[in-house]
Design a protein around this motif. Structure first.
Motif, PDB file in Angstrom:
ATOM      1  N   ALA A  31       0.839  -1.201   0.000  1.00  0.00           N
ATOM      2  CA  ALA A  31       0.000   0.000   0.000  1.00  0.00           C
ATOM      3  C   ALA A  31       0.875   1.253   0.000  1.00  0.00           C
ATOM      4  CB  ALA A  31      -0.942  -0.006   1.199  1.00  0.00           C
ATOM      5  N   ARG A  32       1.939   1.256   0.813  1.00  0.00           N
ATOM      6  CA  ARG A  32       2.861   2.401   0.846  1.00  0.00           C
ATOM      7  C   ARG A  32       3.512   2.615  -0.517  1.00  0.00           C
ATOM      8  NH1 ARG A  32       4.345   0.457   5.782  1.00  0.00           N
ATOM      9  NH2 ARG A  32       6.215  -0.536   4.960  1.00  0.00           N
ATOM     10  N   ILE A  33       3.958   1.527  -1.146  1.00  0.00           N
ATOM     11  CA  ILE A  33       4.596   1.617  -2.468  1.00  0.00           C
ATOM     12  C   ILE A  33       3.611   2.192  -3.487  1.00  0.00           C
ATOM     13  CG2 ILE A  33       5.512   0.245  -4.395  1.00  0.00           C
ATOM     14  CD1 ILE A  33       6.680  -1.668  -2.178  1.00  0.00           C
ATOM     15  N   LEU A  34       2.385   1.677  -3.491  1.00  0.00           N
ATOM     16  CA  LEU A  34       1.372   2.137  -4.453  1.00  0.00           C
ATOM     17  C   LEU A  34       1.004   3.596  -4.225  1.00  0.00           C
ATOM     18  CD1 LEU A  34      -0.707  -1.117  -4.487  1.00  0.00           C
ATOM     19  CD2 LEU A  34       0.432  -0.132  -6.475  1.00  0.00           C
ATOM     20  N   ASN A  41      -7.208   6.490  -3.016  1.00  0.00           N
ATOM     21  CA  ASN A  41      -8.417   5.734  -2.648  1.00  0.00           C
ATOM     22  C   ASN A  41      -8.149   4.240  -2.499  1.00  0.00           C
ATOM     23  OD1 ASN A  41      -9.929   8.154  -2.804  1.00  0.00           O
ATOM     24  ND2 ASN A  41     -10.143   7.870  -5.007  1.00  0.00           N
ATOM     25  N   LEU A  42      -6.960   3.931  -1.980  1.00  0.00           N
ATOM     26  CA  LEU A  42      -6.553   2.538  -1.777  1.00  0.00           C
ATOM     27  C   LEU A  42      -7.091   2.053  -0.434  1.00  0.00           C
ATOM     28  CD1 LEU A  42      -4.590   0.454  -3.182  1.00  0.00           C
ATOM     29  CD2 LEU A  42      -2.842   1.323  -1.660  1.00  0.00           C
ATOM     30  N   TYR A  43      -7.615   0.838  -0.400  1.00  0.00           N
ATOM     31  CA  TYR A  43      -8.044   0.274   0.879  1.00  0.00           C
ATOM     32  C   TYR A  43      -7.758  -1.219   0.897  1.00  0.00           C
ATOM     33  CZ  TYR A  43     -12.350  -0.989  -1.642  1.00  0.00           C
ATOM     34  OH  TYR A  43     -13.255  -1.491  -2.534  1.00  0.00           O
ATOM     35  N   ILE A  44      -7.702  -1.773   2.099  1.00  0.00           N
ATOM     36  CA  ILE A  44      -7.363  -3.185   2.273  1.00  0.00           C
ATOM     37  C   ILE A  44      -8.563  -3.908   2.871  1.00  0.00           C
ATOM     38  CG2 ILE A  44      -5.839  -4.824   3.465  1.00  0.00           C
ATOM     39  CD1 ILE A  44      -3.683  -2.561   3.435  1.00  0.00           C
ATOM     40  N   VAL A  45      -8.914  -5.040   2.269  1.00  0.00           N
ATOM     41  CA  VAL A  45     -10.017  -5.871   2.755  1.00  0.00           C
ATOM     42  C   VAL A  45      -9.413  -7.159   3.306  1.00  0.00           C
ATOM     43  CG1 VAL A  45     -12.093  -7.155   2.099  1.00  0.00           C
ATOM     44  CG2 VAL A  45     -11.608  -4.953   1.028  1.00  0.00           C
ATOM     45  N   LYS A  57      -6.578  -8.067   0.779  1.00  0.00           N
ATOM     46  CA  LYS A  57      -6.813  -7.691  -0.618  1.00  0.00           C
ATOM     47  C   LYS A  57      -6.705  -6.188  -0.776  1.00  0.00           C
ATOM     48  CE  LYS A  57      -9.961 -11.589  -0.997  1.00  0.00           C
ATOM     49  NZ  LYS A  57     -11.363 -11.984  -1.099  1.00  0.00           N
ATOM     50  N   LEU A  58      -5.804  -5.750  -1.651  1.00  0.00           N
ATOM     51  CA  LEU A  58      -5.630  -4.321  -1.904  1.00  0.00           C
ATOM     52  C   LEU A  58      -6.553  -3.929  -3.039  1.00  0.00           C
ATOM     53  CD1 LEU A  58      -2.808  -5.235  -0.572  1.00  0.00           C
ATOM     54  CD2 LEU A  58      -2.086  -2.990  -1.351  1.00  0.00           C
ATOM     55  N   ARG A  59      -7.441  -3.014  -2.741  1.00  0.00           N
ATOM     56  CA  ARG A  59      -8.417  -2.556  -3.737  1.00  0.00           C
ATOM     57  C   ARG A  59      -8.380  -1.048  -3.814  1.00  0.00           C
ATOM     58  NH1 ARG A  59     -13.437  -6.561  -2.156  1.00  0.00           N
ATOM     59  NH2 ARG A  59     -12.464  -8.454  -2.954  1.00  0.00           N
ATOM     60  N   VAL A  60      -8.822  -0.531  -4.951  1.00  0.00           N
ATOM     61  CA  VAL A  60      -8.793   0.913  -5.138  1.00  0.00           C
ATOM     62  C   VAL A  60     -10.053   1.381  -5.850  1.00  0.00           C
ATOM     63  CG1 VAL A  60      -7.405   0.756  -7.238  1.00  0.00           C
ATOM     64  CG2 VAL A  60      -7.367   2.853  -5.926  1.00  0.00           C
ATOM     65  N   GLY A  61     -10.635   2.462  -5.324  1.00  0.00           N
ATOM     66  CA  GLY A  61     -11.776   3.105  -5.965  1.00  0.00           C
ATOM     67  C   GLY A  61     -13.093   2.375  -5.819  1.00  0.00           C
ATOM     68  N   LYS A  80       2.278   2.372 -15.227  1.00  0.00           N
ATOM     69  CA  LYS A  80       3.175   1.393 -14.613  1.00  0.00           C
ATOM     70  C   LYS A  80       3.063   1.358 -13.077  1.00  0.00           C
ATOM     71  CE  LYS A  80       6.149   0.722 -18.470  1.00  0.00           C
ATOM     72  NZ  LYS A  80       5.071   0.615 -19.405  1.00  0.00           N
ATOM     73  N   ALA A  81       1.905   1.750 -12.568  1.00  0.00           N
ATOM     74  CA  ALA A  81       1.672   1.685 -11.120  1.00  0.00           C
ATOM     75  C   ALA A  81       1.369   0.239 -10.717  1.00  0.00           C
ATOM     76  CB  ALA A  81       0.521   2.598 -10.711  1.00  0.00           C
ATOM     77  N   VAL A  82       0.682  -0.496 -11.594  1.00  0.00           N
ATOM     78  CA  VAL A  82       0.367  -1.913 -11.349  1.00  0.00           C
ATOM     79  C   VAL A  82       0.601  -2.707 -12.631  1.00  0.00           C
ATOM     80  CG1 VAL A  82      -1.380  -1.358  -9.588  1.00  0.00           C
ATOM     81  CG2 VAL A  82      -2.095  -1.735 -11.941  1.00  0.00           C
ATOM     82  N   LYS A  83       0.769  -4.028 -12.454  1.00  0.00           N
ATOM     83  CA  LYS A  83       0.953  -4.899 -13.624  1.00  0.00           C
ATOM     84  C   LYS A  83      -0.359  -5.546 -14.062  1.00  0.00           C
ATOM     85  CE  LYS A  83       5.814  -6.156 -13.211  1.00  0.00           C
ATOM     86  NZ  LYS A  83       6.283  -5.706 -11.892  1.00  0.00           N
ATOM     87  N   ASN A  84      -1.155  -5.934 -13.088  1.00  0.00           N
ATOM     88  CA  ASN A  84      -2.431  -6.565 -13.430  1.00  0.00           C
ATOM     89  C   ASN A  84      -3.466  -6.275 -12.348  1.00  0.00           C
ATOM     90  OD1 ASN A  84      -1.493  -8.335 -11.434  1.00  0.00           O
ATOM     91  ND2 ASN A  84      -0.644  -9.709 -12.954  1.00  0.00           N
TER      92      ASN A  84
END
Length: 93
Positions: A31-34, A41-45, A57-61, A80-84
């Motif tokens: 999360a810190r890297i992202l 609007n990043l959150y963890i479930v 699970k890292l989710r956004v928006g 290039k913030a995420v690969k998939n």
């Protein structure tokens, strides 16, 4: 009668899942890297794994439509913030 229905998307919300890891420490580091890459609007479930332990699970928006969520996710890939990613459909609260 309730009137014409616009389809199932009306009572769904869409989010972009960009990772699922098994340790909270790993999730927080990611999360810190992202966030450093400008992901907002990043959150963890936290959810239970069938084999025991948890997924983080890292989710956004949160988006009104699957296409909006996809546009956002594709932008993250282009930057290039995420690969998939996965688009997750959730019931509206």
């Amino acid at each position: 009668a309730t009137g014409p229905s616009k389809g199932k998307e009306d009572n769904r919300i869409y989010t972009v899942q960009i990772a699922a890891v098994i340790s909270e420490k790993q999730a927080n580091k990611l999360a810190r890297i992202l966030k450093g890459k400008g992901v907002k609007n990043l959150y963890i479930v936290k959810s239970e794994r069938r084999s025991g332990g948890h997924w983080y699970k890292l989710r956004v928006g949160q988006f009104e439509s699957k296409s909006r969520a996809s546009e956002f996710a594709n932008r993250l890939v282009a930057e290039k913030a995420v690969k998939n990613y996965f688009i997750i459909s959730l019931p509206k609260k």
